[in-house]
Each structure stands twice: as C-alpha cells, then as structure tokens.
Design an enzyme around this catalytic site. Structure first.
Site, short mmCIF file in Angstrom:
data_model
loop_
_atom_site.label_atom_id
_atom_site.label_comp_id
_atom_site.label_asym_id
_atom_site.label_seq_id
_atom_site.Cartn_x
_atom_site.Cartn_y
_atom_site.Cartn_z
N ASP A 1 0.81 -1.22 0.00
CA ASP A 1 0.00 0.00 0.00
C ASP A 1 0.85 1.27 0.00
O ASP A 1 0.45 2.30 0.57
CB ASP A 1 -0.97 0.02 1.20
CG ASP A 1 -1.79 -1.25 1.27
OD1 ASP A 1 -2.21 -1.73 0.21
OD2 ASP A 1 -2.01 -1.76 2.40
N HIS B 1 -4.76 -1.86 -5.64
CA HIS B 1 -4.13 -0.60 -6.06
C HIS B 1 -5.23 0.43 -6.22
O HIS B 1 -6.27 0.15 -6.79
CB HIS B 1 -3.52 -0.74 -7.44
CG HIS B 1 -2.29 -1.59 -7.52
ND1 HIS B 1 -1.29 -1.56 -6.60
CD2 HIS B 1 -1.89 -2.46 -8.46
CE1 HIS B 1 -0.33 -2.39 -6.97
NE2 HIS B 1 -0.68 -2.95 -8.10
P1 GTP Z 1 -0.87 -2.80 -2.87
O1 GTP Z 1 -0.56 -3.37 -4.22
O2 GTP Z 1 -2.13 -3.37 -2.27
O3 GTP Z 1 0.27 -2.91 -1.94
O4 GTP Z 1 -1.30 -1.20 -3.00
P2 GTP Z 1 -0.67 0.16 -3.55
O5 GTP Z 1 0.79 0.24 -3.29
O6 GTP Z 1 -1.07 0.37 -4.97
O7 GTP Z 1 -1.35 1.28 -2.62
P3 GTP Z 1 -2.90 1.57 -2.30
O8 GTP Z 1 -3.52 2.15 -3.50
O9 GTP Z 1 -3.55 0.40 -1.66
O10 GTP Z 1 -2.75 2.66 -1.11
C1 GTP Z 1 -2.16 3.89 -1.28
C2 GTP Z 1 -3.18 4.97 -0.89
O11 GTP Z 1 -2.52 6.22 -0.87
C3 GTP Z 1 -4.30 5.12 -1.92
O12 GTP Z 1 -5.46 5.55 -1.26
C4 GTP Z 1 -3.78 6.22 -2.86
O13 GTP Z 1 -4.81 6.92 -3.51
C5 GTP Z 1 -3.05 7.10 -1.87
N1 GTP Z 1 -1.88 7.80 -2.39
C6 GTP Z 1 -0.96 7.41 -3.31
N2 GTP Z 1 0.01 8.35 -3.45
C7 GTP Z 1 -0.31 9.35 -2.60
C8 GTP Z 1 0.30 10.60 -2.26
O14 GTP Z 1 1.36 10.98 -2.76
N3 GTP Z 1 -0.35 11.37 -1.32
C9 GTP Z 1 -1.51 10.99 -0.74
N4 GTP Z 1 -2.06 11.80 0.16
N5 GTP Z 1 -2.09 9.81 -1.00
C10 GTP Z 1 -1.50 9.01 -1.92
P1 IMP Z 2 -2.78 -12.76 2.44
O1 IMP Z 2 -1.80 -12.34 1.41
O2 IMP Z 2 -4.20 -12.42 2.10
O3 IMP Z 2 -2.58 -14.19 2.83
O4 IMP Z 2 -2.47 -11.91 3.76
C1 IMP Z 2 -1.27 -12.07 4.50
C2 IMP Z 2 -0.81 -10.72 5.06
O5 IMP Z 2 -0.37 -9.87 4.01
C3 IMP Z 2 -1.89 -9.94 5.79
O6 IMP Z 2 -1.28 -9.22 6.85
C4 IMP Z 2 -2.40 -8.95 4.74
O7 IMP Z 2 -2.98 -7.81 5.31
C5 IMP Z 2 -1.10 -8.64 4.01
N1 IMP Z 2 -1.28 -8.25 2.60
C6 IMP Z 2 -1.46 -9.07 1.54
N2 IMP Z 2 -1.54 -8.36 0.39
C7 IMP Z 2 -1.38 -7.07 0.74
C8 IMP Z 2 -1.33 -5.84 -0.02
O8 IMP Z 2 -1.43 -5.80 -1.24
N3 IMP Z 2 -1.16 -4.70 0.70
C9 IMP Z 2 -0.99 -4.70 2.05
N4 IMP Z 2 -1.02 -5.82 2.80
C10 IMP Z 2 -1.22 -6.99 2.14
MG MG Z 3 -3.18 -1.72 -1.59
#
Ligand code: GTP
Ligand code: IMP
Ligand code: MG
Length: 341
Positions: A13, A43
């Site tokens: 995230d 994402h």
């Molecule tokens: P995973 O693949 O699940 O690990 O997720 P991810 O890395 O794509 O991130 P995800 O979108 O789950 O979470 C990031 C959050 O932060 C989202 O709500 C985005 O919209 C937000 N976000 C991303 N970049 C920025 C930034 O520069 N500033 C702020 N305020 N929010 C951001």
């Molecule tokens: P699982 O991958 O669903 O088995 O979850 C195992 C652990 O990884 C848990 O703590 C989840 O919250 C974390 N996890 C899995 N995928 C993500 C992701 O994309 N973003 C953040 N945490 C994740």
């Molecule tokens: Mg995410």
C-alpha cells in the site's frame, strides 16, 4: 524505460498503483504486466476526478494504448477479473498467462474461516494463501483449464520479451511490499510468496539480465494492515492528530501507521536492487506541498526529508508523489545533476 520493475519497499500500500499509472501515462510502455500474489492486492488510481480500485488488472490501464498482462506467477480469481474487465471497459486489452494459478471458491472459504490465516496472520480473505498452497501441492487448476478464461489466455513471457526485442517499453507492476515477503518479511506474518523485484521478474517471465530499472516505492508514513510487527508504528491517536488515517482497498480495514524506517528502507532497497526510489505521500508530511510538480516548490521540510531518504537508501529519489491524483508528482528522472538541496 526499456524494462522497468516497480515494487513496494515497506509493507504494501505504498501507492504503487498511482506511480504505475503515472509512468504508464508518461512513458507510454507498450506493455504493462502485473506480478505479485493476486487479488489480495488493491491498487488505487485516481485520474481526472475518478477513483479506481484494482485487484487483478494492471493500474497501467489508464494508458489506453497499453497491452495489459497478468504474469504466470499471479493467482487469478476469474470472478474478480471479469468484473474489472467489464467495469473498466478493458475488453480486448487484457491477457492472462495460460499458467496462472486459479483461486477456487473453496480457497476463499478456507482463507476466511481458517483461524490461523484469518485470525493469527490477518489475511485478506481473498483465497491467495490456500491457492498458493494448492499450487505448491500441484493440485491447482491453471488459467488454460478454464473455459471462461480462454478469451484472455496468452503467453506473457513471449509477449514481453517480444516487445523488448522490438525496442518497446515494458513496465512490470509489483504488488504487496518488502515487509510481507514470504522470504524476507516478518514471517509468519507475511503473504504466501516473495514480493521482491526478482520475484516480479520471475512472475512475468523476464530474465534477470533483461531488467534495466528497479523502482522501489516508499511512503513517507509507512503503513501496515493485518497482524505482525511494525517497529516504527505510532499510536492511533497520534495518526488521527496528524490526519493521516488510511483504510485498506481490499478489506476496508484500518491501516496501522508509522514513521519513516531508514533501516528497513536500506535493507529493502538492497535486496530489491533499487535503481530509483519513488517517494509517496510527502503531502502528508507537509500539506502545503499537495499537488506540487516542481522540486523547487517543495518546502524545506520535504526537501530535507528527500535527502534523508537518499542517505538512508543510497539510491536517488527521482519520483516524488504529492497527492493521490495521477498528475500530482515531481518527476526528476530527466535531471542530469543532483539538485537536491
Ligand atoms: P498494494 O498493491 O495493495 O500494496 O497497494 P498500492 O501500493 O497500490 O497502494 P494503495 O492504492 O492500496 O494505497 C495507497 C493509498 O494512498 C491510496 O489511497 C492512494 O490513492 C493514496 N496515495 C498514493 N500516493 C499518494 C500521495 O502521494 N499522497 C496521498 N495523500 N495519497 C496518496
Ligand atoms: P494474504 O496475502 O491475504 O494471505 O495476507 C497475509 C498478510 O499480508 C496480511 O497481513 C495482509 O494484510 C497482508 N497483505 C497481503 N496483500 C497485501 C497488499 O497488497 N497490501 C498490504 N497488505 C497486504
Ligand atoms: Mg493496496
């Protein structure tokens, strides 16, 4: 960008979806391929006032000419895939490697009911752990075995390596983050696979010698969802005071929030072989920087922080995200000299 891999440097995230969407729009790769575990990842992409949450298809979909691929290392939930293709209008653009493992309903049931997975580990309940277990036991089905996936089935390594041979750009979209890697994370509080750049390359069938750039994304305030240690976690009240609360894209759970962890960032940059750091959420450090697109317009506080990140990771920070919207970014990749002062 010939072959670029992007991964998360903390616990997932980090804002990978947003950075991928920016790179896809700006650099216009021919192919954006997704690696990683599967639909446990969520994402978020915000573009022109619309917000998308993606669990299966690559965030690079915002670049309309890009072919969208899902590598063989990734687990596919056919229900989630079909829903996303239909709701984002991606018919004809998505390819799924014929060897992708399939998440069955029984895997989801086990993931949501099993006390160890759901209770102790705090899994996302998306069926990924049980499906990867079935894969290791060699009882899982593959994408090629499903009638309903025939329209998507392809050979992802052939497409990717073919594009590179023709001199085209390939962007590999990692999911999850370093701290939840099965190999390098806080075992047993991890996901069911490695999450580093080498794994993403393997997931899409890219040999190590073909990788040109590795972008590692770190967020200014790292977060963690699910159970497990988080050394720099702050008290919930402190996060509320700083107005930096976050909720998970897949599960809606509240994310735990911490402060910058230089030691973890250095270790993660090393194992990922980072060539570039992308830093997200600097607007949370200083709200006056929201939406800034020029380095010189960032505040002293943020510029000092960028320097600290470079000192910790010993990798140049070339992308600085200043908000969730895809255009809110400082892109320093074209800068010849180090101007960070
Ligand atoms: P995973 O693949 O699940 O690990 O997720 P991810 O890395 O794509 O991130 P995800 O979108 O789950 O979470 C990031 C959050 O932060 C989202 O709500 C985005 O919209 C937000 N976000 C991303 N970049 C920025 C930034 O520069 N500033 C702020 N305020 N929010 C951001
Ligand atoms: P699982 O991958 O669903 O088995 O979850 C195992 C652990 O990884 C848990 O703590 C989840 O919250 C974390 N996890 C899995 N995928 C993500 C992701 O994309 N973003 C953040 N945490 C994740
Ligand atoms: Mg995410």
């Amino acid at each position: 960008m010939p072959a670029t891999i992007l991964v998360g440097g903390f616990f997932g995230d980090e804002g990978k979806g947003k950075i991928i969407a920016y790179l896809a729009r700006h650099d216009k790769p021919e192919v954006v391929a997704r690696g990683g575990v599967g639909p446990n990842a969520g994402h978020t992409v915000e573009v022109e006032g619309k917000k998308y949450a993606l669990r299966m298809v690559p965030s690079g979909f915002v670049q309309e000419s890009a072919r969208l691929l899902i590598g063989s290392g990734v687990l596919v939930d056919p229900r989630v895939l079909r829903r996303e293709v239909a709701s984002f209008g991606l018919e004809g653009r998505v390819g799924v490697d014929r060897r992708c493992g399939i998440i069955e309903l029984q895997h989801i049931e086990e993931d949501t009911k099993n006390a160890h997975l759901k209770g102790k580990i705090g899994s996302t309940g998306s069926g990924c752990g049980p499906a990867n277990a079935a894969r290791a036991l060699r009882t899982a089905r593959q994408a090629k075995d499903l009638e309903e996936l025939q329209e998507f089935v392809c050979d992802v390594p052939a497409e990717i390596n073919g594009a590179l041979e023709r001199g085209k750009g390939v962007l590999v979209e990692g999911t999850q983050g370093f701290g939840i890697s099965l190999l390098y994370g806080t075992y047993p509080f991890v996901t069911s696979k490695d999450t580093t750049a080498s794994q993403m390359a393997a997931d899409v069938g890219l040999g190590p010698t073909r990788v040109d750039e590795v972008v590692v994304v770190f967020k200014s305030f790292p977060t963690r969802v699910g159970e497990g240690p988080f050394e720099t976690q702050m008290a919930e009240a402190k996060a509320a005071e700083l107005q930096i609360e976050e909720f998970g894209t897949v599960t809606g759970r509240k994310r735990r929030i911490g402060v910058w962890d230089g030691k973890m960032a250095a270790y993660s940059a090393m194992i990922n072989g980072a060539t570039t750091v992308a830093l997200s959420g600097v607007d949370k450090l200083d709200p006056s920087c929201r939406g800034v697109r020029e380095y010189g317009e960032l505040s002293r506080e943020v510029r000092d922080f960028v320097q600290r990140v470079e000192q910790d990771t010993r990798v140049p920070v070339k992308l600085i995200s200043t908000g969730p919207e895809v255009s809110e970014i400082v892109d320093l990749r074209g800068e010849k000299l180090k101007i960070k002062n």
